[in-house]
Write a protein that holds these residues in place. Structure first.
Motif, PDB file in Angstrom:
ATOM      1  N   VAL A  25       0.826  -1.217   0.000  1.00  0.00           N
ATOM      2  CA  VAL A  25       0.000   0.000   0.000  1.00  0.00           C
ATOM      3  C   VAL A  25       0.859   1.265   0.000  1.00  0.00           C
ATOM      4  N   LEU A  26       0.430   2.229  -0.802  1.00  0.00           N
ATOM      5  CA  LEU A  26       0.975   3.591  -0.747  1.00  0.00           C
ATOM      6  C   LEU A  26      -0.170   4.519  -0.363  1.00  0.00           C
ATOM      7  N   MET A  27       0.061   5.359   0.662  1.00  0.00           N
ATOM      8  CA  MET A  27      -0.933   6.356   1.037  1.00  0.00           C
ATOM      9  C   MET A  27      -0.424   7.744   0.662  1.00  0.00           C
ATOM     10  N   VAL A  28      -1.218   8.466  -0.109  1.00  0.00           N
ATOM     11  CA  VAL A  28      -0.853   9.813  -0.550  1.00  0.00           C
ATOM     12  C   VAL A  28      -1.701  10.822   0.223  1.00  0.00           C
ATOM     13  N   ASP A  29      -1.041  11.712   0.962  1.00  0.00           N
ATOM     14  CA  ASP A  29      -1.743  12.745   1.724  1.00  0.00           C
ATOM     15  C   ASP A  29      -1.802  14.018   0.878  1.00  0.00           C
ATOM     16  N   LEU A  30      -2.991  14.353   0.394  1.00  0.00           N
ATOM     17  CA  LEU A  30      -3.149  15.555  -0.436  1.00  0.00           C
ATOM     18  C   LEU A  30      -3.779  16.715   0.332  1.00  0.00           C
ATOM     19  N   ASP A  31      -3.867  16.598   1.646  1.00  0.00           N
ATOM     20  CA  ASP A  31      -4.461  17.658   2.464  1.00  0.00           C
ATOM     21  C   ASP A  31      -3.348  18.462   3.140  1.00  0.00           C
ATOM     22  N   PRO A  32      -3.275  19.783   2.912  1.00  0.00           N
ATOM     23  CA  PRO A  32      -2.220  20.603   3.526  1.00  0.00           C
ATOM     24  C   PRO A  32      -2.176  20.518   5.054  1.00  0.00           C
ATOM     25  N   GLN A  33      -3.282  20.100   5.685  1.00  0.00           N
ATOM     26  CA  GLN A  33      -3.262  19.945   7.141  1.00  0.00           C
ATOM     27  C   GLN A  33      -2.362  18.795   7.578  1.00  0.00           C
ATOM     28  N   GLY A  34      -2.109  17.855   6.665  1.00  0.00           N
ATOM     29  CA  GLY A  34      -1.176  16.758   6.960  1.00  0.00           C
ATOM     30  C   GLY A  34      -1.650  15.800   8.032  1.00  0.00           C
ATOM     31  N   ASN A  35      -2.958  15.692   8.245  1.00  0.00           N
ATOM     32  CA  ASN A  35      -3.466  14.821   9.313  1.00  0.00           C
ATOM     33  C   ASN A  35      -3.219  13.338   9.035  1.00  0.00           C
ATOM     34  N   ALA A  36      -3.329  12.930   7.785  1.00  0.00           N
ATOM     35  CA  ALA A  36      -3.075  11.525   7.442  1.00  0.00           C
ATOM     36  C   ALA A  36      -1.602  11.178   7.653  1.00  0.00           C
ATOM     37  N   THR A  37      -0.729  12.147   7.399  1.00  0.00           N
ATOM     38  CA  THR A  37       0.713  11.947   7.623  1.00  0.00           C
ATOM     39  C   THR A  37       0.986  11.738   9.114  1.00  0.00           C
ATOM     40  N   MET A  38       0.478  12.658   9.937  1.00  0.00           N
ATOM     41  CA  MET A  38       0.675  12.556  11.391  1.00  0.00           C
ATOM     42  C   MET A  38      -0.008  11.308  11.956  1.00  0.00           C
ATOM     43  N   GLY A  39      -1.190  10.995  11.438  1.00  0.00           N
ATOM     44  CA  GLY A  39      -1.934   9.833  11.913  1.00  0.00           C
ATOM     45  C   GLY A  39      -1.312   8.511  11.510  1.00  0.00           C
ATOM     46  N   SER A  40      -0.314   8.578  10.608  1.00  0.00           N
ATOM     47  CA  SER A  40       0.418   7.370  10.203  1.00  0.00           C
ATOM     48  C   SER A  40       1.776   7.272  10.905  1.00  0.00           C
ATOM     49  N   GLY A  41       1.993   8.173  11.872  1.00  0.00           N
ATOM     50  CA  GLY A  41       3.235   8.101  12.651  1.00  0.00           C
ATOM     51  C   GLY A  41       4.416   8.828  12.054  1.00  0.00           C
ATOM     52  N   VAL A  42       4.162   9.743  11.108  1.00  0.00           N
ATOM     53  CA  VAL A  42       5.241  10.527  10.491  1.00  0.00           C
ATOM     54  C   VAL A  42       5.055  11.992  10.877  1.00  0.00           C
ATOM     55  N   ASP A  43       6.116  12.625  11.388  1.00  0.00           N
ATOM     56  CA  ASP A  43       6.039  14.026  11.798  1.00  0.00           C
ATOM     57  C   ASP A  43       6.134  14.925  10.568  1.00  0.00           C
ATOM     58  N   LYS A  44       5.026  15.602  10.244  1.00  0.00           N
ATOM     59  CA  LYS A  44       4.994  16.423   9.031  1.00  0.00           C
ATOM     60  C   LYS A  44       5.990  17.585   9.099  1.00  0.00           C
TER      61      LYS A  44
END
Length: 252
Positions: A25-44
């Motif tokens: 799986v690849l997850m692409v975060d296209l929201d400038p808020q970066g919530n999917a990035t943070m919610g996946s354990g990566v510090d935006k």
């Protein structure tokens, strides 16, 4: 096009669920808020490169994608194209560029063989970023609360998808409607659920995601609910949804 319906929660938990059942799986975060990035354990805030660089073609997907150590340890790791506030600038910069709606599609073409699923978390507006997501997607999963206003929002979204299908992406279709934040004690929710099934038939996913506090708590720990509390009702529902998605993905 509606905020607060659980698009990001759906994306990160489906990504983790698919990874848990053996999908790449690849997850692409296209929201400038970066919530999917943070919610996946990566510090935006610590991203050296982000999806912003991919859209401006200053970096490739292979250079930008990262993995979360927390998810690797949990055994359900997926690749992440992270986003942060920089992405809001891309919105303005893309307007004057060539192939502005198809930049993400072109970038993903190079890595399509690496993945079984690419999930794109879109912002809650019909923006240039959302158009990039819709132009490269084969289909749309619509998370829906079973409430009256959600039915109105669905009508708008269906029209948007028809327009994108007609003008920009002939492959685009609705994969299915996912009922989220469902509370079985509320009569209206059952009524709207029945309306959905009557109107959209097999397009409505069998899985129903219940309203669950553990799913809401998970982002503050930087992991999907599927990892945070695997025994919770919400996590179990998303694992069922991942299985259903694998089956439907093959048919689709």
């Amino acid at each position: 096009q509606k905020g607060g319906v659980g698009k990001t929660t759906c994306t990160v938990n489906l990504a983790a669920g698919l990874a848990k059942v053996g999908q790449r799986v690849l997850m692409v975060d296209l929201d400038p808020q970066g919530n999917a990035t943070m919610g996946s354990g990566v510090d935006k805030r610590k991203l050296a490169l982000s999806v912003y660089d991919v859209l401006l073609e200053s970096a490739s997907v292979a250079e930008v994608r990262v993995q979360s150590p927390k998810l690797v340890d949990a055994g359900c790791s997926y690749d992440i194209l992270g986003a942060n506030r920089e992405l809001a600038g891309a919105e303005v910069e893309l307007v004057s560029m060539e192939r502005r709606e198809r930049r993400l599609k072109q970038a993903l073409t190079a890595v399509m063989d690496d993945y079984d699923f690419v999930l794109i978390d879109c912002p809650p507006s019909l923006s240039m970023l959302t158009l990039n997501g819709l132009c490269c997607a084969h289909g749309v999963i619509v998370p829906m609360q079973c409430e009256y206003f959600a039915l109105e929002g669905l009508a708008d979204l269906v029209n948007t998808i028809k327009q994108v299908h007609a003008n920009l992406n002939k492959d685009l279709a609705i994969i299915g409607l996912l009922r989220v934040m469902f509370d079985p004690r509320i009569t209206l929710q059952h009524q709207v659920s029945e309306q959905l099934k009557a109107r959209f038939a097999e397009k409505v996913f069998d899985t129903v995601i219940p309203r669950n506090v553990r799913l809401a708590e998970a982002p503050s720990y930087g992991v999907p609910g599927v990892v945070f509390d695997a025994a919770s009702k919400g996590a179990q529902a998303y694992l069922s949804f991942a299985q259903e998605m694998v089956t439907r993905g093959q048919k689709f």
